[in-house]
Write an enzyme that holds these catalytic residues in place. Structure first.
Site, PDB file in Angstrom:
ATOM      1  N   SER A  38      30.963  29.220  -8.013  1.00  0.00           N
ATOM      2  CA  SER A  38      30.084  28.141  -8.477  1.00  0.00           C
ATOM      3  C   SER A  38      30.041  26.984  -7.478  1.00  0.00           C
ATOM      4  CB  SER A  38      30.614  27.632  -9.823  1.00  0.00           C
ATOM      5  OG  SER A  38      30.211  26.305 -10.048  1.00  0.00           O
ATOM      6  N   GLY A  39      28.836  26.573  -7.108  1.00  0.00           N
ATOM      7  CA  GLY A  39      28.697  25.418  -6.225  1.00  0.00           C
ATOM      8  C   GLY A  39      29.251  24.156  -6.854  1.00  0.00           C
ATOM      9  N   LEU A  40      28.939  23.953  -8.134  1.00  0.00           N
ATOM     10  CA  LEU A  40      29.443  22.767  -8.828  1.00  0.00           C
ATOM     11  C   LEU A  40      30.967  22.771  -8.861  1.00  0.00           C
ATOM     12  CD1 LEU A  40      29.235  20.260 -10.665  1.00  0.00           C
ATOM     13  CD2 LEU A  40      29.027  21.821 -12.606  1.00  0.00           C
ATOM     14  N   ASP A  50      28.072  17.813  -6.425  1.00  0.00           N
ATOM     15  CA  ASP A  50      27.259  19.021  -6.274  1.00  0.00           C
ATOM     16  C   ASP A  50      25.881  18.619  -5.760  1.00  0.00           C
ATOM     17  OD1 ASP A  50      26.382  21.644  -6.428  1.00  0.00           O
ATOM     18  OD2 ASP A  50      25.987  21.565  -8.578  1.00  0.00           O
ATOM     19  N   ASP A  77      27.019  31.254  -5.425  1.00  0.00           N
ATOM     20  CA  ASP A  77      25.986  30.253  -5.647  1.00  0.00           C
ATOM     21  C   ASP A  77      25.646  29.636  -4.287  1.00  0.00           C
ATOM     22  OD1 ASP A  77      24.478  28.071  -6.315  1.00  0.00           O
ATOM     23  OD2 ASP A  77      26.009  27.128  -7.588  1.00  0.00           O
ATOM     24  N   ASP A  79      23.235  27.680  -3.535  1.00  0.00           N
ATOM     25  CA  ASP A  79      22.335  26.525  -3.670  1.00  0.00           C
ATOM     26  C   ASP A  79      20.941  26.929  -3.144  1.00  0.00           C
ATOM     27  OD1 ASP A  79      24.289  24.999  -4.865  1.00  0.00           O
ATOM     28  OD2 ASP A  79      24.931  24.033  -3.024  1.00  0.00           O
ATOM     29  N   GLU A 106      18.514  29.118  -5.098  1.00  0.00           N
ATOM     30  CA  GLU A 106      17.667  28.380  -6.049  1.00  0.00           C
ATOM     31  C   GLU A 106      16.530  27.696  -5.295  1.00  0.00           C
ATOM     32  OE1 GLU A 106      20.930  25.945  -7.321  1.00  0.00           O
ATOM     33  OE2 GLU A 106      20.252  24.209  -6.162  1.00  0.00           O
ATOM     34  N   LYS A 112      20.278  19.406  -2.368  1.00  0.00           N
ATOM     35  CA  LYS A 112      20.027  19.628  -3.788  1.00  0.00           C
ATOM     36  C   LYS A 112      20.792  18.621  -4.635  1.00  0.00           C
ATOM     37  CE  LYS A 112      22.587  21.649  -6.400  1.00  0.00           C
ATOM     38  NZ  LYS A 112      22.812  23.065  -6.658  1.00  0.00           N
ATOM     39  N   ASN A 114      22.737  18.669  -8.602  1.00  0.00           N
ATOM     40  CA  ASN A 114      23.086  19.545  -9.713  1.00  0.00           C
ATOM     41  C   ASN A 114      21.970  19.517 -10.766  1.00  0.00           C
ATOM     42  OD1 ASN A 114      24.498  19.782 -12.639  1.00  0.00           O
ATOM     43  ND2 ASN A 114      25.454  21.145 -11.159  1.00  0.00           N
ATOM     44  N   SER A 115      21.698  20.690 -11.329  1.00  0.00           N
ATOM     45  CA  SER A 115      20.562  20.846 -12.243  1.00  0.00           C
ATOM     46  C   SER A 115      20.623  19.911 -13.444  1.00  0.00           C
ATOM     47  CB  SER A 115      20.513  22.288 -12.754  1.00  0.00           C
ATOM     48  OG  SER A 115      20.360  23.182 -11.694  1.00  0.00           O
ATOM     49  N   ARG A 149      16.818  32.149  -8.068  1.00  0.00           N
ATOM     50  CA  ARG A 149      17.012  31.256  -9.224  1.00  0.00           C
ATOM     51  C   ARG A 149      15.823  30.320  -9.376  1.00  0.00           C
ATOM     52  NH1 ARG A 149      22.363  27.551  -9.879  1.00  0.00           N
ATOM     53  NH2 ARG A 149      21.434  25.672 -10.758  1.00  0.00           N
ATOM     54  N   HIS A 180      17.125  29.274 -15.235  1.00  0.00           N
ATOM     55  CA  HIS A 180      18.055  28.229 -15.654  1.00  0.00           C
ATOM     56  C   HIS A 180      17.355  27.290 -16.632  1.00  0.00           C
ATOM     57  CE1 HIS A 180      21.820  26.403 -15.573  1.00  0.00           C
ATOM     58  NE2 HIS A 180      21.749  25.649 -14.499  1.00  0.00           N
TER      59      HIS A 180
HETATM   60  C1  SPV Z   1      26.881  26.101 -10.497  1.00  0.00           C
HETATM   61  O1  SPV Z   1      27.788  26.614 -11.158  1.00  0.00           O
HETATM   62  O2  SPV Z   1      27.083  25.430  -9.487  1.00  0.00           O
HETATM   63  C2  SPV Z   1      25.506  26.265 -10.917  1.00  0.00           C
HETATM   64  C3  SPV Z   1      25.194  26.289 -12.326  1.00  0.00           C
HETATM   65  O3  SPV Z   1      24.647  26.270 -10.082  1.00  0.00           O
HETATM   66  S1  SPV Z   1      24.766  24.670 -12.769  1.00  0.00           S
HETATM   67  O4  SPV Z   1      25.866  23.796 -12.495  1.00  0.00           O
HETATM   68  O5  SPV Z   1      24.467  24.796 -14.167  1.00  0.00           O
HETATM   69  O6  SPV Z   1      23.582  24.270 -12.034  1.00  0.00           O
HETATM   70 MG    MG Z   2      25.205  25.421  -8.326  1.00  0.00          MG
END
Ligand code: SPV
Ligand code: MG
Length: 285
Positions: A38-40, A50, A77, A79, A106, A112, A114-115, A149, A180
Site C-alpha cells: 500500500s502506498g498510503l 501519501d 500500489d 500510484d 491509478e 498524487k 491520497n484518495s 485503477r 475506488h
Molecule cells: C493505498 O493503500 O495506498 C491505496 C488505497 O491506494 S487508498 O488509500 O484507499 O487510496
Molecule cells: Mg495508494
C-alpha cells in the site's frame, strides 16, 4: 499466482496490506495468499504523506523487503506511476526486478494525493493515462499483472466517466480494473460492477464501505478485495497505547502482558532457521 488470485472471477480473493517485511510476515502467518504493498501504508510507516513524498526508489526498496521476507505474490500500489509513461514503465521494470507480482496504476496526476484527502482530485487525461498503461504493458506485461485503477468516482466525475475510463484502460491492456469509492456504502461500486458486465476482473478497496458483508462482493462476481491499510492503522493504535503508558508510568511492567514477547519476534522472523544454518555452515576456527 497473483494472476490466479486477481484475474479469476470465479472465486473472491483477498489481498492484505503490508508496509514492511514485518507486516508482510504477519499477514502471511494469518493465512493471506497475496499482499497489497500500500502506498498510503508504506508512506505512513516512513513518516511521509501519501502525496508522492517518498521517492519511487524508496518505495521500491520497501517492496523488495516485503517480497523477500514473505515470498508471497505482491500487488504493488504504483500510484500514478510517478510521472508520465516513461516514469511508469521504469517503476514497473524496477518492481519486476525486485520480485513484485503486479502493479496497480491509478489515473491521478503527479504528485498524487491520497484518495480520501480533499474532494475533487484532478484526473489524468484518459488518453495520456492509457499511454502510461500501454507503456507498462509493453515493458513488463508478461511478468506483472497490470491493474488499472479508476479514480473517477473518488474525484466526483460520476459513473459514466468511470465506465468510459475503465473501457479505455481495458483497451490499453489492463488485466483488471480497480474501481475506488469514498462512499460509506458499496452501492456505487456494485452499480459499476453490474454496468461493467464482467469485461475484466474487478478489484475493490472497501476502506470506507467496511460494513458491507463480503458475500455481496461474491454475489456481484468481484474478483479481489484489498484490505488496504488495516495493519498500519492497527500499529498506530498499538504503538500509541504503549508509548502513552510507558511515558506516564515510567515503567513497562503493566504493558508487558499486552505486547508480543521477544520469542514471538524471533519466531516470526524464523531465527530457528538461522540456528540450523549456523550448525550446518558456520565452522569457526
Ligand atoms: C493505498 O493503500 O495506498 C491505496 C488505497 O491506494 S487508498 O488509500 O484507499 O487510496
Ligand atoms: Mg495508494
Amino acid at each position: 499466482m497473483l494472476r490466479a488470485l486477481v484475474c479469476s472471477n470465479s472465486e473472491l480473493s483477498f489481498l492484505m496490506e503490508a508496509h514492511d517485511g514485518l507486516s508482510g510476515a504477519i499477514a502471511k502467518r494469518a493465512g493471506f495468499k497475496g499482499l497489497w504493498a500500500s502506498g498510503l501504508s508504506i508512506a505512513t510507516s516512513l513518516g511521509y504523506r501519501d502525496a508522492n513524498e517518498a521517492s519511487w526508489s524508496q518505495f521500491v526498496d520497501v517492496v523488495e523487503r516485503i517480497v523477500d521476507s514473505t515470498e508471497l505474490p505482491v500487488l504493488v500500489d504504483g500510484d500514478g506511476g510517478f510521472g508520465n509513461f516513461n516514469n511508469a514503465r521504469l517503476l514497473a521494470r524496477k518492481l519486476r526486478q525486485r520480485g513484485a507480482a503486479g502493479v496497480a496504476l491509478e489515473d491521478s496526476c503527479f504528485p498524487k494525493m491520497n484518495s480520501f484527502v480533499g474532494e475533487r482530485h484532478p484526473l489524468a487525461d484518459v488518453n495520456e493515462f492509457s499511454g502510461r498503461l500501454r507503456a507498462v504493458k509493453d515493458t513488463v506485461g508478461k511478468d506483472l499483472v497490470l491493474v488499472a485503477r479508476v479514480e473517477a468516482l473518488i474525484a466526483g466525475f460520476g459513473m459514466d466517466e468511470a465506465l468510459l475510463r475503465a473501457h479505455a484502460y481495458a483497451a490499453a491492456g489492463a488485466d483488471a480494473i480497480l474501481i475506488h469509492s469514498r462512499k460509506s456504502t458499496a452501492d456505487e461500486v456494485l452499480s459499476f460492477v453490474s454496468a461493467w458486465q464482467d469485461r475484466l476482473p474487478v478489484v475493490i478497496v472497501p476502506t470506507k464501505y467496511y460494513r458491507t458483508p463480503v458475500s455481496a462482493y461474491r454475489d456481484a462476481g468481484i474478483s479481489t478485495v484489498i484490505w488496504a491499510n488495516h495493519s498500519m492503522r492497527a500499529a498506530i493504535t498499538a504503538m500509541r497505547h504503549v508509548c502513552g503508558r510507558v511515558s506516564a508510568e515510567e515503567c513497562t511492567e503493566a504493558i508487558e502482558p499486552h505486547i508480543a514477547t521477544l520469542d514471538e519476534v524471533f519466531d516470526l522472523l524464523k531465527y530457528d532457521e538461522l540456528a540450523r544454518a549456523e550448525a550446518r555452515y558456520l565452522r569457526l576456527p
